[in-house]
Structures are given as C-alpha cells and as structure tokens.
Design a protein around this motif. Structure first.
Motif, PDB file in Angstrom:
ATOM      1  N   LEU A 320      22.867  -6.494  -0.342  1.00 16.38           N
ATOM      2  CA  LEU A 320      23.587  -6.399   0.923  1.00 16.38           C
ATOM      3  C   LEU A 320      23.436  -7.645   1.791  1.00 16.38           C
ATOM      4  N   LYS A 321      22.639  -8.618   1.315  1.00 14.74           N
ATOM      5  CA  LYS A 321      22.406  -9.857   2.065  1.00 14.74           C
ATOM      6  C   LYS A 321      21.827  -9.573   3.454  1.00 14.74           C
ATOM      7  N   ARG A 322      20.985  -8.553   3.519  1.00 18.90           N
ATOM      8  CA  ARG A 322      20.392  -8.164   4.803  1.00 18.90           C
ATOM      9  C   ARG A 322      19.577  -9.314   5.391  1.00 18.90           C
ATOM     10  N   THR A 323      19.676  -9.500   6.698  1.00 20.64           N
ATOM     11  CA  THR A 323      18.967 -10.597   7.352  1.00 20.64           C
ATOM     12  C   THR A 323      17.504 -10.256   7.606  1.00 20.64           C
ATOM     13  N   GLU A 324      17.167  -8.976   7.697  1.00 22.56           N
ATOM     14  CA  GLU A 324      15.784  -8.603   7.950  1.00 22.56           C
ATOM     15  C   GLU A 324      15.089  -8.248   6.639  1.00 22.56           C
ATOM     16  N   PRO A 325      13.765  -8.383   6.580  1.00 21.61           N
ATOM     17  CA  PRO A 325      13.047  -8.051   5.345  1.00 21.61           C
ATOM     18  C   PRO A 325      13.056  -6.550   5.088  1.00 21.61           C
ATOM     19  N   PRO A 326      12.888  -6.134   3.817  1.00 18.87           N
ATOM     20  CA  PRO A 326      12.934  -4.699   3.505  1.00 18.87           C
ATOM     21  C   PRO A 326      11.754  -3.921   4.050  1.00 18.87           C
ATOM     22  N   TYR A 327      10.656  -4.577   4.271  1.00 15.54           N
ATOM     23  CA  TYR A 327       9.519  -3.927   4.925  1.00 15.54           C
ATOM     24  C   TYR A 327       8.604  -5.006   5.471  1.00 15.54           C
ATOM     25  N   GLY A 328       7.764  -4.618   6.415  1.00 15.92           N
ATOM     26  CA  GLY A 328       6.828  -5.549   7.018  1.00 15.92           C
ATOM     27  C   GLY A 328       5.405  -5.050   6.853  1.00 15.92           C
ATOM     28  N   THR A 329       4.447  -5.859   7.267  1.00 20.46           N
ATOM     29  CA  THR A 329       3.047  -5.479   7.190  1.00 20.46           C
ATOM     30  C   THR A 329       2.370  -5.756   8.525  1.00 20.46           C
ATOM     31  N   VAL A 382      -2.648  -1.131   1.809  1.00 20.16           N
ATOM     32  CA  VAL A 382      -2.619  -2.033   0.658  1.00 20.16           C
ATOM     33  C   VAL A 382      -4.035  -2.554   0.388  1.00 20.16           C
ATOM     34  N   LEU A 383      -4.533  -2.295  -0.816  1.00 19.52           N
ATOM     35  CA  LEU A 383      -5.856  -2.754  -1.213  1.00 19.52           C
ATOM     36  C   LEU A 383      -5.718  -3.717  -2.395  1.00 19.52           C
ATOM     37  N   PRO A 384      -6.276  -4.918  -2.291  1.00 19.35           N
ATOM     38  CA  PRO A 384      -6.235  -5.852  -3.420  1.00 19.35           C
ATOM     39  C   PRO A 384      -7.002  -5.282  -4.610  1.00 19.35           C
ATOM     40  N   PRO A 385      -6.746  -5.813  -5.806  1.00 20.24           N
ATOM     41  CA  PRO A 385      -7.476  -5.327  -6.977  1.00 20.24           C
ATOM     42  C   PRO A 385      -8.989  -5.393  -6.782  1.00 20.24           C
ATOM     43  N   ASP A 386      -9.660  -4.345  -7.254  1.00 21.22           N
ATOM     44  CA  ASP A 386     -11.128  -4.289  -7.265  1.00 21.22           C
ATOM     45  C   ASP A 386     -11.750  -4.235  -5.869  1.00 21.22           C
ATOM     46  N   GLN A 387     -10.993  -3.830  -4.868  1.00 22.33           N
ATOM     47  CA  GLN A 387     -11.541  -3.792  -3.512  1.00 22.33           C
ATOM     48  C   GLN A 387     -11.352  -2.417  -2.886  1.00 22.33           C
TER      49      GLN A 387
END
Length: 404
Positions: A320-329, A382-387
C-alpha cells in the motif's frame, strides 16, 4: 530454500516479496475513511481565505485602545457586526468597533480584536476594559496555503486527514485498491463455530483473528474456508480463490506427517524460507505459488496472530506504500519477569500501561495456544535470544495497534 532464519532476515525476504502493484480507484470523500492515498493532495484554497478572528469580541484599531483599563475604559461606537459567513462590508474608522464572532473576517480598517469578556456593552457603544490585540487575528493562509501539499501518497486517511482533505477543497480522492488477502485454514480437526465440536476438534478461531488483522492493516480479507489434510484438497481450494495479492494459510507448515501446506508449496511452488528463530511462531513459511505470495502461518492461535502482525502486516503496508511504519517500539519497565528462550528471539504477550511512565506486565500463561493473551494483552515484550528480563528491568515493547 533457506531455513532457520533470524527475525530480521525473514522480514527482509517477506518485504522483498511485496512487489505487486495495486490498482487505484477514485472515491467520494465520504467513502474514503481508512483508505490509503494514491496521490499527493495540495490545497485548492487558502484557509482562512482572509484575516479572521480567533475569538468572539470586537474588531477595532489597536491605537484607539492602548490606554484602556478597568479604571479608565475606552469607549467605542459599534457600527455593525460580523457573524461567521456574514462579513461586515464597511470600514472601521477612528473610535469605532465591529462585533465579530469566531471565524469572521476582520473588517477593513481594523487591526486588533478584544475579547468580549474584556468589554461591557452600553447600547450603541462598547466599553473596553483592556487594550485590543492583534494576536487573536488569524492571518490569511495561517492553516492552509493554496498549492501547498499537506497530504502525501501513502498516507492513511484518518478522521483528521479526511477533514483536512475536505478543508483543502477535495470532494473526491484517489486511493489504492485494498489488497485481497486469502485466508485458508487447514486441518481435519478444525470446525466452524456453531457446528458440533467433535472429540479432539477445535473451532476455527484463526480465520476470524486473521480476518480482523487483515482489515485493521488495510486489506480485504477473503475467507476461503478450511481444507482437510490432503494435498489435493489444498490445491483445489487455491485454484478456486481467484485473484489474490497475498495468501495466508493457517496450520500445516510444521514438520509433521500431516503438515501438507509445506509439502504442497515445496512441490508446486517456490519456498523462499521455512522456520525462523523466534518464539512463538517458529515454523513460519514464506513462498510463491504461481506468482502468488504465500505466508504460511503456524496453526497455534497465538503464533498465527503474532506472525501475521510481525510479517503479514508489514507486507500489506509495503504493498500500500504506507508512509508510516507497520508498528513501533518503546521502552518500558517490567512489572513482572519475562522468560526468554535459547537461541530464539521471543515475543511475550504483555499489558502495557502508560499511566506513570511506560510499564508492562505479563498476561499470564504464555503458551501459544492461549488465545486470551492476544485478546486482553496490548503489547509484545521483545526479548533477544538467550535473555530473560527481571522485574524492574527495562524491556523493548511493541504496542499492538489492534487492541484498545
């Protein structure tokens, strides 16, 4: 076929697969809510189209009012009034004022406005208890300037943006066609809600969770029903689907003897990758079948929803060429511990609160079969691997846009 990818590698390949061009349609503004603009929109007008008042009060000459105070009011003769839409056509001279209401054009000769609260009316005159000021005059073009672009291709038409398009003078807009997204459930154990539930059966919750997620991401869901664990049945259903921009399959992509979607795509299509180092949703598959992008989602309800949010939603945003990102953090303080996993990036379901600084707590049972966690949780931790994350530590959080 690539396998055992990182989350970042998998997402990059999915986005590379979003190459299709969507058609464009023109809609009346009243039907365009939630659609994505296919063109830049410039204002057709100045707004306001001339200097106007931001308050209810009296328009006059600032020089006449400089000495006004409650102890020594300045007396001006009221020569007319100007409601919004009915401008005063005369000219304000020395010692004169015009009653103006919010949005009304400033009469010729006036260069200041005083709030009605700072005045007292006496018949044909008004007493000013304070000096009038130019600061409550909105200059021509203060909001919009003719010819300037305010909305861009790829902008989602939210309520405010619909209003802005109207204020710019556009009765119709060109928008991208909604991507058609097929949703196919697999499994002999899957039955539709309302049907008798056999021993060992499960209701088809994934189809309806995905339907909502596709709608929320700007797509047009196409429910294809379910097929049994048979390669022939899967192929027959796909051939009946008609034009699709993306196919979502739910289940049948793991390593079992009855995981037929993966086998069909390996034989009849091109599997781009299979398996991602993440939890939940590890047995994710991305393929092409005769040019049709296929996102093979795991069958567990949580895994299905999480993987669509992380991969399917970005795919649709790219189309859709959306200008905003699909999700944020964002960063939040962990109110409860969160457990990671060896060698895998982990997405735990949490309840995010912004009341006293961002904080997040677990939804409880983190099994990928516990759909309640996606109904009442509003974030992924969101947890990085092994953490692991201990209580009080800062963690990365993805707010879930589909949860109020």
């Amino acid at each position: 076929m690539r396998t055992n990818l990182s989350v970042e590698e998998a997402l990059s390949l999915v986005l590379e697969g979003a190459r299709g061009e969507l058609g464009v349609e023109e809609l009346p503004l009243g039907e365009a809510y939630g659609r994505v603009l296919a063109e830049d929109l410039a204002s057709l007008v100045d707004h306001p189209d001339q200097d106007d008042t931001a308050i209810d009060g009296y328009a006059c000459r600032e020089a006449d009012t400089l000495l006004a105070s409650p102890e020594r009011p300045v007396r001006l003769r009221v020569i007319g009034e100007a409601p919004a839409g009915k401008p005063f056509l005369g000219e304000v001279g020395q010692g004169e004022a015009v009653a103006v209401y919010t949005g009304a054009p400033i009469p010729r000769g006036a260069d200041a406005v005083i709030r009605v609260e700072d005045t007292r009316r006496e018949g044909a005159y008004v007493l000013l208890l304070a000096p009038a000021s130019p600061k409550d005059i909105r200059p021509k073009g203060d909001d919009l300037r003719r010819g300037e672009v305010y909305l861009r291709r790829g902008d989602l038409l939210t309520p405010g943006r619909l209003g802005l398009a109207a204020a710019m003078g556009h009765p119709r807009v060109r928008v991208y066609r909604r991507p058609r997204v097929g949703i196919l459930s697999t499994g002999d154990e899957v039955v539709e809600p309302g049907e008798p539930l056999p021993y060992g059966g499960v209701y088809n919750s994934n189809a309806y969770s995905l339907l909502g997620l596709v709608l929320e991401a700007g797509g047009e869901p196409v429910l294809l029903g379910k097929v049994p664990d048979s390669p022939e049945a899967v192929m027959a259903k796909l051939e009946e689907a008609g034009h699709l921009d993306l196919l979502l399959t739910s289940g049948g992509v793991s390593m079992g003897e009855y995981d037929v979607v993966r086998k069909v795509l390996e034989e009849k299509g091109e599997v781009v990758f299979w398996k991602v180092r993440q939890q939940p949703g590890g047995p994710l598959l991305f393929a092409r079948l005769g040019g049709l992008p296929v996102l093979g989602l795991p069958g567990n309800p949580v895994s299905s929803m999480v993987t669509f949010f992380l991969y399917g939603r970005p795919f649709l945003f790219r189309l859709l060429k959306r200008t905003e990102p699909p999700y944020g953090t964002l960063k939040a303080r962990a109110e409860t511990p969160f457990r990671g996993a060896k060698g895998k990036k982990v997405f735990r379901r949490g309840v995010l609160s912004l009341a006293q600084g961002p904080s997040v707590r677990t939804t409880g049972n983190q099994s990928s079969g516990v759909l309640r966690s996606m109904a009442f949780g509003n974030a992924l931790v969101v947890l990085p691997p092994d953490q692991d994350a201990r209580e009080g530590e800062e963690v990365e959080v993805i707010p879930l846009t589909f949860v109020p």
